[in-house]
Design a protein around this motif. Structure first.
Motif, short mmCIF file in Angstrom:
data_model
loop_
_atom_site.label_atom_id
_atom_site.label_comp_id
_atom_site.label_asym_id
_atom_site.label_seq_id
_atom_site.Cartn_x
_atom_site.Cartn_y
_atom_site.Cartn_z
N LEU A 236 0.83 -1.21 0.00
CA LEU A 236 0.00 0.00 0.00
C LEU A 236 0.86 1.26 0.00
CD1 LEU A 236 -2.75 -1.14 2.51
CD2 LEU A 236 -3.08 -0.65 0.08
N ALA A 237 1.99 1.22 0.69
CA ALA A 237 2.89 2.36 0.69
C ALA A 237 3.38 2.65 -0.73
CB ALA A 237 4.07 2.12 1.62
N GLU A 238 3.73 1.60 -1.44
CA GLU A 238 4.15 1.77 -2.84
C GLU A 238 3.00 2.28 -3.70
OE1 GLU A 238 3.74 0.52 -6.81
OE2 GLU A 238 3.13 -0.94 -5.29
N LEU A 239 1.81 1.75 -3.49
CA LEU A 239 0.64 2.16 -4.28
C LEU A 239 0.33 3.63 -4.09
CD1 LEU A 239 -1.83 1.22 -6.04
CD2 LEU A 239 -3.05 0.95 -3.87
N TYR A 240 0.42 4.11 -2.87
CA TYR A 240 0.04 5.48 -2.55
C TYR A 240 1.22 6.45 -2.53
CZ TYR A 240 -4.38 3.30 -1.15
OH TYR A 240 -5.56 2.59 -1.13
N GLY A 241 2.40 5.99 -2.95
CA GLY A 241 3.56 6.88 -3.03
C GLY A 241 4.03 7.36 -1.68
N THR B 245 5.61 5.81 2.48
CA THR B 245 6.53 4.88 3.12
C THR B 245 5.80 4.11 4.21
OG1 THR B 245 7.24 6.64 4.63
CG2 THR B 245 8.57 6.29 2.65
N PRO B 246 6.25 2.88 4.51
CA PRO B 246 5.52 2.05 5.48
C PRO B 246 5.31 2.69 6.84
CG PRO B 246 7.07 0.70 4.25
CD PRO B 246 7.35 2.14 3.87
N ASP B 247 6.28 3.51 7.30
CA ASP B 247 6.13 4.12 8.62
C ASP B 247 5.05 5.19 8.66
OD1 ASP B 247 7.81 5.75 6.99
OD2 ASP B 247 8.51 6.81 8.76
N ARG B 248 4.55 5.57 7.48
CA ARG B 248 3.49 6.59 7.42
C ARG B 248 2.11 5.98 7.15
NH1 ARG B 248 5.95 11.94 4.27
NH2 ARG B 248 7.50 12.45 5.88
#
Length: 354
Positions: free
Chosen positions: A63-68, A70-73
Motif C-alpha cells: 500500500l505504501a508503494e501504491l500510494y507513493g 513509506t511504510p512508517d506513514r
C-alpha cells in the motif's frame, strides 16, 4: 509545535495493549497466544487458528508503494470508518474539542464525533457544490482538532483542488489536523494530498480499497500521515484489526494481474459515468445531473421520492440523499454495469409514459 501537541494528553501517555503477536515473532512452536494448535476443518482454513499480524508487513509495504508513501506513514484499518474513529478518539476530548465538516458530505465524520461527545461545526458547501476555503476556515474555533475535506466529495462528487488543500493546510498549522478523505480518488485522475505530508505534519489522508479496488466486503482502509501520528493511533487501534482472509484478498487485488484488472474496471466505469451523465440529463423528470469525479452521479429530480419508489419497485436500489443539505430533490446513483445502468434509464422512461 509538534502535531502531537494537538492530541489528547492521556492518549500520548497511554501504554498500549501489547499483544502476543507484537511481543514475539519467529519460532516454529507457537505457544504464547493461547491459540488453537490445529487449523479449523473448513475450506481455506489453513492458518486461521493463528492471530494475524497487527499491521501485515507485506500489505503495508504494498500500500505504501501504491500510494507513493513509506511504510512508517501508513496505518491499515478496517475501512476508512475505523481510521475516522481512531482520529476522533485520539484528538478530541469529550465535551471540549470538536471537528469541522462541510455538508453535504460523508456522514461518519459527524457520527464518530458525536459518539465521542465532540462538537460538530458545519461550514456548508456552496450552492454549486464547491468548497469555500474562507468559509471553512472561519468555522475553525480554538477547540477544533480535526477538519475534514472529502475530495471527490460524497455525495456530490465535486473535487477540491490541491492548491486549495494547501491553502487550508497553511492556515491550520498549529491549530488542527487536516484530514483529506480520498475514498474516490482513483476515479478523479487528480494529484493526491499525500504530496502535502512532507511539508505539513498536520495533514492526514484516508484511502480505501472498497471502491476502485472492488473490495468493499474485505474492509481494508489506509490512513497516511506522519510517522508520529501513525504511532499515536497504533496505541489505540484494536490488536488484530484485519482478518487474514481480508489481507490475502487485498494482496491478490494489488498483484500485477489484479492491478491490470482494476485499470480495466476503472476505465470501463469512467466511460459508463460519461454515458450516464448525458443520458440522465435527457431523461424525463430529471432537473440536473451534478458533475462528478467519483463512481456515482448525484441527480436532481422533479419528484425524487416518486422516482426512488419506481426504481425500487423495479428492483433497482439507489441512495436517497434528500436529507442532505441542499439536496432535497436528489438521488445518488452508483455507476453499475452497462446493463444495470440501462435498467435505470428504462425505469425513468417508463415512468414518464405511465
Amino acid at each position: 509545535m509538534s502535531v502531537l501537541d494537538l492530541a489528547r494528553a492521556e492518549i500520548r501517555a497511554l501504554a498500549p495493549y501489547s499483544s502476543a503477536r507484537m511481543e514475539a515473532s519467529g519460532g516454529t512452536v507457537l505457544l504464547n497466544a493461547n491459540e488453537s494448535a490445529r487449523a479449523p476443518s473448513i475450506p481455506g482454513g489453513d492458518g486461521l487458528n493463528r492471530y494475524p499480524d497487527p499491521q501485515p508487513r507485506g500489505l503495508v509495504e504494498t500500500l505504501a508503494e501504491l500510494y507513493g508513501s513509506t511504510p512508517d506513514r501508513l496505518l491499515v484499518t478496517r475501512g476508512s470508518d475505523e481510521a475516522i474513529d481512531l482520529l476522533t478518539r485520539a484528538f478530541c476530548r469529550a465535551g471540549q474539542d470538536g471537528i469541522v465538516i462541510s455538508p453535504p458530505t460523508f456522514g461518519m465524520y459527524a457520527v464518530s464525533a458525536r459518539i465521542q461527545d465532540a462538537a460538530v461545526v458545519e461550514a456548508p458547501l456552496d450552492a454549486d457544490g464547491s468548497l469555500d476555503p474562507d468559509k471553512l476556515l472561519a468555522a475553525v474555533t480554538p477547540g477544533t482538532k480535526l477538519v475534514y475535506v472529502c475530495t471527490p466529495n460524497n455525495p456530490t462528487g465535486n473535487l477540491v483542488p490541491l492548491e486549495t488543500l494547501k491553502r487550508i493546510a497553511d492556515a491550520l498549522q498549529g491549530r488542527a489536523l487536516l484530514v483529506v478523505d480520498e475514498a474516490y480518488a482513483e476515479f478523479s485522475g487528480t494529484p493526491s494530498a499525500t504530496t502535502l505530508i512532507d511539508s505539513y505534519d498536520h495533514v492526514a489522508v484516508l484511502r480505501t480499497l472498497s471502491k476502485a479496488w472492488s473490495l468493499a466486503g474485505a474492509r481494508v482502509g489506509t490512513l497516511i500521515a506522519r510517522a508520529e501520528v501513525i504511532g499515536l493511533l497504533r496505541r489505540i487501534i484494536a490488536p488484530y484489526p484485519l482478518p487474514s482472509p481480508c489481507v490475502d484478498a487485498a494482496l491478490a487485488a494489488l498483484s500485477y494481474e489484479g492491478r491490470r484488472v482494476q485499470r480495466h474496471h476503472v476505465h470501463e466505469l469512467l466511460n459508463e459515468r460519461a454515458r450516464m451523465a448525458v443520458a440522465l440529463a435527457k431523461s424525463p423528470g430529471v432537473r440536473a445531473v451534478l458533475p462528478s469525479h467519483a463512481n456515482f452521479l448525484a441527480v436532481r429530480f422533479d419528484d425524487a421520492a416518486g422516482t426512488y419508489k419506481r426504481l425500487l419497485a423495479a428492483g433497482v436500489v439507489v441512495r436517497d440523499i434528500t436529507k442532505y443539505p441542499g439536496l432535497g430533490d436528489a438521488l445518488r446513483i452508483t455507476i453499475g454495469t452497462g446493463n444495470e445502468n440501462d435498467r435505470v434509464l428504462a425505469v425513468l422512461r417508463a415512468g414518464a409514459s405511465a
